[in-house]
Scaffold this active site. Sequence first.
Site, mmCIF file in Angstrom:
data_model
loop_
_atom_site.group_PDB
_atom_site.id
_atom_site.type_symbol
_atom_site.label_atom_id
_atom_site.label_comp_id
_atom_site.label_asym_id
_atom_site.label_seq_id
_atom_site.Cartn_x
_atom_site.Cartn_y
_atom_site.Cartn_z
ATOM 1 N N ASP A 144 0.819 -1.165 -0.086
ATOM 2 C CA ASP A 144 0.253 -0.032 -0.024
ATOM 3 C C ASP A 144 0.877 1.207 0.221
ATOM 4 O O ASP A 144 1.679 1.548 1.063
ATOM 5 C CB ASP A 144 -0.834 -0.092 1.198
ATOM 6 N N HIS A 145 1.047 1.980 -1.141
ATOM 7 C CA HIS A 145 2.068 2.896 -1.102
ATOM 8 C C HIS A 145 1.996 3.916 -0.171
ATOM 9 O O HIS A 145 3.018 4.669 0.061
ATOM 10 C CB HIS A 145 2.317 3.304 -2.591
ATOM 11 N N LYS A 198 5.006 6.449 2.214
ATOM 12 C CA LYS A 198 5.350 7.971 2.423
ATOM 13 C C LYS A 198 5.889 8.482 3.570
ATOM 14 O O LYS A 198 5.498 7.941 4.786
ATOM 15 C CB LYS A 198 3.733 8.883 2.169
ATOM 16 N N HIS A 231 -5.889 2.826 1.513
ATOM 17 C CA HIS A 231 -4.990 3.861 1.992
ATOM 18 C C HIS A 231 -5.503 4.510 3.181
ATOM 19 O O HIS A 231 -4.744 4.800 4.270
ATOM 20 C CB HIS A 231 -4.953 4.781 0.838
HETATM 21 C C1 BG6 Z 1 -3.847 4.638 -6.067
HETATM 22 C C2 BG6 Z 1 -5.256 4.779 -6.697
HETATM 23 O O1 BG6 Z 1 -3.829 3.736 -5.303
HETATM 24 O O2 BG6 Z 1 -3.873 6.062 -5.382
HETATM 25 C C3 BG6 Z 1 -5.471 6.142 -7.427
HETATM 26 O O3 BG6 Z 1 -5.595 3.678 -7.252
HETATM 27 C C4 BG6 Z 1 -5.149 7.346 -6.686
HETATM 28 O O4 BG6 Z 1 -6.882 6.155 -7.903
HETATM 29 C C5 BG6 Z 1 -3.614 7.311 -5.925
HETATM 30 O O5 BG6 Z 1 -5.112 8.449 -7.475
HETATM 31 C C6 BG6 Z 1 -3.463 8.252 -5.111
HETATM 32 O O6 BG6 Z 1 -1.980 8.331 -4.656
HETATM 33 P P1 BG6 Z 1 -1.411 9.345 -4.226
HETATM 34 O O7 BG6 Z 1 0.052 8.946 -3.831
HETATM 35 O O8 BG6 Z 1 -1.156 10.267 -5.535
HETATM 36 O O9 BG6 Z 1 -2.049 10.182 -3.267
#
Ligand code: BG6
Length: 511
Positions: free
Chosen positions: A200-201, A205, A263
């Site tokens: 989960d990226h 952060k 997220h």
């Molecule tokens: C992704 C979603 O996981 O996260 C996207 O699939 C979204 O729809 C993105 O735009 C948002 O990531 P960040 O890092 O730009 O907040």
Amino acid sequence: MADTHRHPFLHGLSKHRGAPPTVVVIFGASGDLTARKLIPAVYNLGVDGLLPADFFLVGYGRKPIPDDEFRTLAADAIKEFSRRELEADVWSRIAAHTSYVAGAYDEKEAFDRLAQHITAIEKKLGRELQVLFYISTPPSVFAPILQNLGASGLAGKYLGQPHHAKVIIEKPFGKDLASAQALNATIRSVFEEHQVYRIDHYLGKETVQDLLVQRFANSIFEPLWNRNFIDSVQITVAEEVGVGSRGGYYEQSGALRDMIQNHTMQLLALTAMEPPVSLDAEAVRDEKVKVLKAIQPLVTGPGGDVARAQYAAGMVGGKNVKGYLEEEGIAPNSATETYAAIRLSINNWRWQGVPFYLRSGKRMARRVSEIAITFRRPPGTLFADGGRFDLAANTLSFQIQPDEGLSLILNTKIPGLETRTQPVKMSFRYATTFGSNTPEAYERLVLDAMIGDGTLFIRGDEAETSWKLYTPVLDYWKSVGRDGMDTYAAGSWGPANADALLAPGRAWRQP
Ligand code: BG6
């Protein structure tokens, strides 16, 4: 030249966090995520001296691409998407160890060829390599890839030794509880849980990691971090972008699956969990799962805990934009939500009675992710005359992005002979203190997986616990079609139906 851009702590880190000799294999090598995030992440780890000396990159995809062409595509991706310019010496070292294998995802022989390719690299090098598989494909091919990694023996490579094979899996981890359980069952039939790194990226952060540091490396927060002092918590992940060209994907997903279930729930878990006994991956993840399990089932239907909406035409960043139903690839009667808001109750000793409000939407007023902790109001005995005293509830907010930082609202006396008050904001900004060139989430996560540190990854039971909470909501929405679907103008702070989730006297923040 790159030295001036390097984060001051990275040199120290590299001494302690050496990754073993590794080959990273990317499935879905010609895809968007590979170009935008993965190749630039590998390159930036190279710039920071964090790649092992023996590092190899293998792209895998259906399309036949000659090695040279793959290297050119990778260099172009770095030029377009990397946070730092392409430095020829760093890239040439990585490029010399970069190759491509073409094959289908459901073809066992292709995986045997991949295994031979890796063995050939090892033979030439004269040593064994840890293999890190990165599954960055559409979810429809997760299962065949996993099964073929098992069948070809690649999943079990060096199992029992420290440099055993590992696998990173991109979201979505299922689309509801049943499919998440099925995916976990497939994963576990091939890999042991300690080999698996579900990404989960948001956890990569910097500011999300800082949340743990702020909570547990400062002594002033913990005594206040509970129902006795906190009134409510709001977690916002708002985006300015619409669905763009991703309509096909988004129609099957929607805000709840795309953002809330993963997220925002990660942000909630780190905010609400108990202090772990150590920073060990299992200790942290045990606490996250515990708090997720304490969340009360959500009430669906009118007057319940959830609200959803779609954006209508409006204005974002000074430009007129279309409504969701007019976007490319969207059904004119689509019942997919682009905004979702949730009211959660955590039934444990620390949080009982403190509402947690979560919301996420596309095409909102501004791109901002934040966690705002609002404390109880002070008793109104001394500064009670509303005309002179403008008292705000103390609010601590962690700004995840952009303008990463932390702020606290305090009530302060306005200088002058009369006693009047005004809320002021005390702020800390990362960019001011540390400079703005912080690593991207994917750099941290790829490095951690290479090192074997699973702290910032989702454990299987964690993904299932979150799906268990949201599956009844998805089922309910499916059963009622567009009933209860509100709209909000693109560029606004969201729909009116979300206001009904808040108790009287509370409002959604406009950060
Ligand atoms: C992704 C979603 O996981 O996260 C996207 O699939 C979204 O729809 C993105 O735009 C948002 O990531 P960040 O890092 O730009 O907040």
